[in-house]
Design a protein around this motif. Structure first.
Motif: not given
Length: 269
Positions: A77-89, A113-118, A152-161
């Motif tokens: 049940a747990r894997l079924r619950y999170v599979r869509p989000l793991t695919v998106a990530a 930023a979308a990846l971080f949110t997911v 989480c850190l990559t978001v800030f680093a990408n903004v800097a780039v």
């Protein structure tokens, strides 16, 4: 079955993206993309060896992809619950690599930023349910927790780039101190939000520690930025330690049972 195959397919796509990003496929790489802007260190860029964490993350992703497809995990049940989000990530990371290789710097910020949110949504969802085995805790919670901490850190680093590509002085000391402080605060918030997720803390501590080292002895030396990164790393470490020591118990997961008229996992949230 369809979602289990989708996870495996996403992992294969991720491998192709990784090889392309590393320069093993095609004529470009992340470091050379957009006139080399992604390969130029800013004050919030981790020192080069830090990126070795991707090998661990990709290994975890492939381990998870294969493991979750095994018949023994078909009714989890747990894997079924999170599979869509793991695919998106997984797919969003491949999308980020594709966007970077095409030289779209601003779009890369939006994708990461979308990846971080997911990943936040995924890790919060994992915290709601109890892992059934140690293997699941390592391959699922460990992999995606580490992934989130690093991103989480990559978001800030990408903004800097992006700011650097626009000619803005993104490497200014004051700006970097503010950003690193914000990264530390975000790390604490993530640890509190996702429960006892030591992998989240480790991913961010790894990034912050390599930023501190890079500013002290490596690329783009800057003492103030190094101190800010080190302090942020210690704050995140402290938050992770305080969450782990008292012991954090997961809510009990009611298992699906075809013979008992299964419960919708979402009702356990």
């Amino acid at each position: 079955m369809a979602m289990r195959i989708a996870v495996l397919s996403a992992a294969v796509i991720a491998l192709a993206g990784f090889l392309a990003g590393a320069g093993h496929v095609g004529n470009s790489s992340v470091a050379a993309a957009a006139d080399g802007v992604f390969g130029s260190p800013t004050l919030v860029s981790p020192h080069s060896p830090a990126f070795g964490i991707w090998a661990v993350i990709y290994l975890g992703i492939f381990g998870y992809a294969v493991w979750q497809a095994l018949p023994a995990q078909a009714d989890s049940a747990r894997l079924r619950y999170v599979r869509p989000l793991t695919v998106a990530a997984i797919l969003l990371n491949a999308t980020w690599l594709a966007v970077v290789l095409m030289g779209h710097v601003l779009l890369s910020v939006l994708v990461v930023a979308a990846l971080f949110t997911v990943l936040v949504a995924l890790t919060v969802r994992l915290a709601e349910l109890c892992p059934e085995t140690r293997t699941e805790r390592v391959l699922v919670d460990g992999t995606f927790g580490l992934y989130l901490g690093w991103i989480c850190l990559t978001v800030f680093a990408n903004v800097a780039v992006w700011l650097s590509s626009m000619g803005v002085s993104a490497g200014a000391t004051a700006w970097s101190v503010i950003v690193l402080t914000a990264a530390g605060a975000a790390g604490v918030a993530l640890i509190l939000l996702t429960g006892s997720r030591i992998a989240v803390a480790f991913g961010l501590i790894w990034a912050l520690s390599w930023i501190a080292y890079g500013r002290m002895a490596g690329e783009a030396p800057n003492t103030a930025s190094a101190i800010a990164a080190a302090c942020a790393a210690f704050v995140v470490m402290g938050a992770g330690f305080l969450k782990v020591v008292p012991g954090h118990s997961y809510p009990r997961l009611r298992m699906w049972s075809a013979g008992r008229g299964g419960h919708d996992v979402a009702s356990q949230r």
